[in-house]
Design a protein around this motif. Sequence first.
Motif, PDB file in Angstrom:
ATOM      1  N   GLU A 131       0.827  -1.206   0.000  1.00 15.46           N
ATOM      2  CA  GLU A 131       0.000   0.000   0.000  1.00 15.46           C
ATOM      3  C   GLU A 131       0.866   1.263   0.000  1.00 15.46           C
ATOM      4  OE1 GLU A 131      -2.555  -0.237   3.353  1.00 15.46           O
ATOM      5  OE2 GLU A 131      -3.598  -2.052   2.667  1.00 15.46           O
ATOM      6  N   ALA A 132       1.900   1.267   0.835  1.00 15.27           N
ATOM      7  CA  ALA A 132       2.769   2.439   0.910  1.00 15.27           C
ATOM      8  C   ALA A 132       3.535   2.643  -0.385  1.00 15.27           C
ATOM      9  CB  ALA A 132       3.734   2.286   2.090  1.00 15.27           C
ATOM     10  N   LEU A 133       4.049   1.570  -0.949  1.00 16.11           N
ATOM     11  CA  LEU A 133       4.811   1.687  -2.189  1.00 16.11           C
ATOM     12  C   LEU A 133       3.906   2.054  -3.361  1.00 16.11           C
ATOM     13  CD1 LEU A 133       7.044  -1.406  -1.511  1.00 16.11           C
ATOM     14  CD2 LEU A 133       7.880   0.945  -1.737  1.00 16.11           C
ATOM     15  N   ASP A 134       2.679   1.552  -3.341  1.00 18.05           N
ATOM     16  CA  ASP A 134       1.730   1.938  -4.379  1.00 18.05           C
ATOM     17  C   ASP A 134       1.440   3.434  -4.317  1.00 18.05           C
ATOM     18  OD1 ASP A 134      -0.017   0.941  -6.533  1.00 18.05           O
ATOM     19  OD2 ASP A 134      -1.620   1.689  -5.253  1.00 18.05           O
ATOM     20  N   ARG A 135       1.343   3.962  -3.102  1.00 18.40           N
ATOM     21  CA  ARG A 135       1.139   5.408  -2.956  1.00 18.40           C
ATOM     22  C   ARG A 135       2.355   6.176  -3.465  1.00 18.40           C
ATOM     23  NH1 ARG A 135      -1.945   9.541  -3.589  1.00 18.40           N
ATOM     24  NH2 ARG A 135      -1.567  11.263  -2.136  1.00 18.40           N
ATOM     25  N   ALA A 136       3.553   5.636  -3.219  1.00 16.43           N
ATOM     26  CA  ALA A 136       4.771   6.304  -3.687  1.00 16.43           C
ATOM     27  C   ALA A 136       4.793   6.418  -5.202  1.00 16.43           C
ATOM     28  CB  ALA A 136       5.999   5.545  -3.188  1.00 16.43           C
ATOM     29  N   VAL A 137       4.459   5.356  -5.907  1.00 13.22           N
ATOM     30  CA  VAL A 137       4.504   5.410  -7.371  1.00 13.22           C
ATOM     31  C   VAL A 137       3.340   6.220  -7.937  1.00 13.22           C
ATOM     32  CG1 VAL A 137       5.791   3.258  -7.541  1.00 13.22           C
ATOM     33  CG2 VAL A 137       3.286   3.193  -7.667  1.00 13.22           C
ATOM     34  N   ALA A 138       2.231   6.306  -7.185  1.00 10.59           N
ATOM     35  CA  ALA A 138       1.131   7.167  -7.630  1.00 10.59           C
ATOM     36  C   ALA A 138       1.557   8.630  -7.583  1.00 10.59           C
ATOM     37  CB  ALA A 138      -0.106   6.940  -6.761  1.00 10.59           C
ATOM     38  N   LEU A 139       2.324   8.992  -6.542  1.00 12.20           N
ATOM     39  CA  LEU A 139       2.812  10.365  -6.413  1.00 12.20           C
ATOM     40  C   LEU A 139       3.956  10.659  -7.363  1.00 12.20           C
ATOM     41  CD1 LEU A 139       2.731  10.605  -2.515  1.00 12.20           C
ATOM     42  CD2 LEU A 139       1.311  11.942  -4.105  1.00 12.20           C
ATOM     43  N   LYS A 140       4.736   9.613  -7.690  1.00  9.51           N
ATOM     44  CA  LYS A 140       5.901   9.807  -8.569  1.00  9.51           C
ATOM     45  C   LYS A 140       5.956   8.621  -9.539  1.00  9.51           C
ATOM     46  CE  LYS A 140      10.936  10.475  -8.491  1.00  9.51           C
ATOM     47  NZ  LYS A 140      12.145  10.511  -7.618  1.00  9.51           N
ATOM     48  N   PRO A 141       5.299   8.728 -10.685  1.00 15.39           N
ATOM     49  CA  PRO A 141       5.214   7.593 -11.619  1.00 15.39           C
ATOM     50  C   PRO A 141       6.547   7.170 -12.233  1.00 15.39           C
ATOM     51  CG  PRO A 141       3.478   9.193 -12.048  1.00 15.39           C
ATOM     52  CD  PRO A 141       4.441   9.838 -11.092  1.00 15.39           C
ATOM     53  N   THR A 142       7.606   7.954 -12.031  1.00 10.37           N
ATOM     54  CA  THR A 142       8.927   7.576 -12.556  1.00 10.37           C
ATOM     55  C   THR A 142       9.830   6.998 -11.473  1.00 10.37           C
ATOM     56  OG1 THR A 142       9.742   9.832 -12.191  1.00 10.37           O
ATOM     57  CG2 THR A 142       8.805   9.312 -14.373  1.00 10.37           C
ATOM     58  N   TYR A 143       9.274   6.544 -10.373  1.00  7.30           N
ATOM     59  CA  TYR A 143      10.039   6.072  -9.214  1.00  7.30           C
ATOM     60  C   TYR A 143      10.384   4.591  -9.427  1.00  7.30           C
ATOM     61  CZ  TYR A 143      11.245   7.115  -4.308  1.00  7.30           C
ATOM     62  OH  TYR A 143      11.904   7.390  -3.134  1.00  7.30           O
ATOM     63  N   ALA A 144      11.466   4.325 -10.137  1.00  8.62           N
ATOM     64  CA  ALA A 144      11.806   2.956 -10.542  1.00  8.62           C
ATOM     65  C   ALA A 144      12.043   2.044  -9.342  1.00  8.62           C
ATOM     66  CB  ALA A 144      13.042   2.965 -11.434  1.00  8.62           C
ATOM     67  N   ASP A 145      12.798   2.509  -8.346  1.00 12.71           N
ATOM     68  CA  ASP A 145      13.087   1.640  -7.211  1.00 12.71           C
ATOM     69  C   ASP A 145      11.839   1.373  -6.379  1.00 12.71           C
ATOM     70  OD1 ASP A 145      13.548   4.367  -6.978  1.00 12.71           O
ATOM     71  OD2 ASP A 145      14.748   4.179  -5.173  1.00 12.71           O
ATOM     72  N   ALA A 146      10.888   2.319  -6.363  1.00  9.09           N
ATOM     73  CA  ALA A 146       9.629   2.051  -5.674  1.00  9.09           C
ATOM     74  C   ALA A 146       8.822   0.980  -6.414  1.00  9.09           C
ATOM     75  CB  ALA A 146       8.816   3.336  -5.542  1.00  9.09           C
ATOM     76  N   PHE A 147       8.815   1.040  -7.741  1.00  7.58           N
ATOM     77  CA  PHE A 147       8.144  -0.017  -8.512  1.00  7.58           C
ATOM     78  C   PHE A 147       8.805  -1.375  -8.258  1.00  7.58           C
ATOM     79  CE2 PHE A 147       6.240   3.258 -11.354  1.00  7.58           C
ATOM     80  CZ  PHE A 147       4.944   2.782 -11.335  1.00  7.58           C
ATOM     81  N   TYR A 148      10.129  -1.389  -8.168  1.00  6.87           N
ATOM     82  CA  TYR A 148      10.837  -2.646  -7.917  1.00  6.87           C
ATOM     83  C   TYR A 148      10.425  -3.245  -6.577  1.00  6.87           C
ATOM     84  CZ  TYR A 148      14.731  -5.624  -6.387  1.00  6.87           C
ATOM     85  OH  TYR A 148      15.480  -6.659  -5.886  1.00  6.87           O
ATOM     86  N   HIS A 149      10.465  -2.438  -5.534  1.00 12.14           N
ATOM     87  CA  HIS A 149      10.106  -2.965  -4.217  1.00 12.14           C
ATOM     88  C   HIS A 149       8.614  -3.267  -4.120  1.00 12.14           C
ATOM     89  CE1 HIS A 149      14.134  -1.419  -3.085  1.00 12.14           C
ATOM     90  NE2 HIS A 149      14.088  -2.460  -2.266  1.00 12.14           N
ATOM     91  N   LEU A 150       7.791  -2.535  -4.854  1.00 10.62           N
ATOM     92  CA  LEU A 150       6.374  -2.882  -4.928  1.00 10.62           C
ATOM     93  C   LEU A 150       6.211  -4.271  -5.536  1.00 10.62           C
ATOM     94  CD1 LEU A 150       3.353  -2.254  -4.739  1.00 10.62           C
ATOM     95  CD2 LEU A 150       3.539  -1.051  -6.941  1.00 10.62           C
ATOM     96  N   GLY A 151       6.991  -4.566  -6.574  1.00 13.15           N
ATOM     97  CA  GLY A 151       6.951  -5.900  -7.166  1.00 13.15           C
ATOM     98  C   GLY A 151       7.328  -6.976  -6.165  1.00 13.15           C
ATOM     99  N   LEU A 152       8.365  -6.730  -5.367  1.00 15.47           N
ATOM    100  CA  LEU A 152       8.761  -7.712  -4.355  1.00 15.47           C
ATOM    101  C   LEU A 152       7.646  -7.946  -3.348  1.00 15.47           C
ATOM    102  CD1 LEU A 152      12.460  -6.631  -3.580  1.00 15.47           C
ATOM    103  CD2 LEU A 152      11.676  -8.446  -5.111  1.00 15.47           C
ATOM    104  N   ALA A 153       6.990  -6.866  -2.921  1.00 19.48           N
ATOM    105  CA  ALA A 153       5.904  -7.005  -1.948  1.00 19.48           C
ATOM    106  C   ALA A 153       4.725  -7.766  -2.545  1.00 19.48           C
ATOM    107  CB  ALA A 153       5.468  -5.622  -1.467  1.00 19.48           C
ATOM    108  N   LEU A 154       4.383  -7.453  -3.784  1.00 19.06           N
ATOM    109  CA  LEU A 154       3.264  -8.140  -4.439  1.00 19.06           C
ATOM    110  C   LEU A 154       3.568  -9.623  -4.625  1.00 19.06           C
ATOM    111  CD1 LEU A 154       2.384  -5.428  -7.099  1.00 19.06           C
ATOM    112  CD2 LEU A 154       0.952  -6.106  -5.159  1.00 19.06           C
ATOM    113  N   GLU A 155       4.815  -9.932  -4.946  1.00 19.37           N
ATOM    114  CA  GLU A 155       5.200 -11.341  -5.076  1.00 19.37           C
ATOM    115  C   GLU A 155       5.025 -12.061  -3.747  1.00 19.37           C
ATOM    116  OE1 GLU A 155       8.998 -14.075  -6.517  1.00 19.37           O
ATOM    117  OE2 GLU A 155       9.244 -11.929  -6.211  1.00 19.37           O
ATOM    118  N   ARG A 156       5.451 -11.425  -2.671  1.00 20.06           N
ATOM    119  CA  ARG A 156       5.297 -12.024  -1.346  1.00 20.06           C
ATOM    120  C   ARG A 156       3.828 -12.231  -0.984  1.00 20.06           C
ATOM    121  NH1 ARG A 156       9.274 -14.204   2.073  1.00 20.06           N
ATOM    122  NH2 ARG A 156      11.254 -13.155   1.713  1.00 20.06           N
TER     123      ARG A 156
END
Length: 594
Positions: A106-131
């Motif tokens: 949820e937190a990382l999704d909010r981060a990428v919503a605020l900054k759609p070019t946040y590559a490392d946030a998308f990466y860690h969001l992927g890790l969380a979604l995988e988990r």
Amino acid sequence: MISRGAPPPRPGRNDPCPCGSGRKYKHCCEVADRTAALPAAALPPMTGPSADAELHAAIRLFETGRTKEATAAFERVVRLAPERASAHYNLGLALYRVGRFGRAAEALDRAVALKPTYADAFYHLGLALERLGRPLEAIGAFRRAVSIKPKMASALYALGLLLSVHGRRADSIAAYRRAASAAPETSHGRLSKAQVLMAEERYGEAEASLRRTIALEPAAATAHWLLATLLGESGRFEEADALYRRAIELDPAEAGIYRSYLASRKLTEGDRPLVAQMEALLQRGTFVDAQRAGLLFAIAKGHDDLGDLAEAMRRFDEANALARQSLPFDRGAHHRRIDAIIAGFTPDLLAHADRMGAADERPLMILGMPRSGTTLVEQIMSSHPAVAGGGELDFWNTRAGSLDSSDMAGAALGAVRELAAAYRRELDRVSPSASRITDKNPYNFLWIGLIRLAFPQARIIHCQRNPVDTCLSIYTTLFSTPTDYKSDRGDLTFYYREYLRLMDHWRRVLPPGAILDAPYEAIIAEPEVWSRKLVEFAGLDWDPACLRPQDNRRAIRTASLWQARQPINNSSVGRWRRYEPWLGELRDLLPETG
């Protein structure tokens, strides 16, 4: 069906930091990864003295291991700076480190919503979604990360793992290649190179690459795990055993290592401490359903090996209950699917096969229900010098599954030539010179009619086994590919009967002798008689190597990788009798009850 999936490794200390900062890992996120702390250098400054104070307090709490208090402090930072993407990103990282994957996402999704070019946030969001057991969303997040930073090796490696698990082989290899090219002297780059080599069946080079990685990074648990898996698939179980144990020492909280380890061996009384270690990890570990289910399967398999059958079944039931929550089975939809296949593939349609299909004798289809003896038959056949083992090719499930089910006949007729050409390219990839090439994906039983249209000279070996042994083995096995019908005894019984219904249809509409039924129990009882019969059906001269399938050194990537290396024996015949008190609906498949 065994997955080589392992979590993305920690980088080497001198590698570029995967967060995308451009700094070396040891000067950036290393402290966070080791202690669940986030270094101040990785966090953009916040405006306002209160936010700054909370930020630095949170970092100090993490560095001293006070994770709950630190997470609460990061929550306060977010409240003080709610429009700062970096505040949500840092909170997401903190939550991920303490195992709160839902809140992290949820937190990382909010981060990428605020900054759609946040590559490392998308990466860690992927890790969380995988988990969280949401692999398709994780794939999307990793793709977004690499679309922003095309050379982000950590995201490319994670993307390659998930694509591989979901059968998207070509896309997986492409992701690994990009990671290896982008960062060849990093952990992600080296492991990506090994993954490419294994996918291309260049096992010697893959082994050398992984041993070099371990020499450079002796504490890299993922490299030990991957090399152990490679050696286990090749039948080198003693070497694999030492590597698995070392991987567990390095990362004792990684449930996947135990799961892979137990697939490569049968436990003995001396291994009871290992089962106890897994049980303790289950009690104290922070796992979402997918990871918890995997560990439960490993624990249950350990109890089964040790003869603790009641405890084994209790754990199998728990694991399957978790799997069923995330992947329910729709009996009605499956029944309609079988109806459509039966209605579409009529005798009249299949009568055109000789005029439409490719004149190619190479396809040797080994199919049936999973756990019905397909690996044993492939081992026998691929021991022949004229036969190449293709393993479980996903070609027909992928291609045929996309056909228009409302007009199966029309879709098949329109696609058959294209399918034949594409499958021949797949066979060429497996071996450009073999006279026969096995494809032992069990679910090809769904597509026998289409295979017949495309390859009228294909040999089809239908593996059969006692239905209760088959279904019990499915129920007690964790497959690498998600399987919706396997986690409920009633669903399994229903699916098995639908499989029988479809096989009866294929026998009615195909010429006599087009399908060879290969009973597992008969092969076990008379291996030479049946090995000769199989070779003769394939149109080949006899070769005595087919009597020693346990000596076949080809890699085995299915749940039978340990059993297939043993001399042919009857230890799995009648296994259901050991579990008779817990059969439930599977009892309906016993011959005496219909």
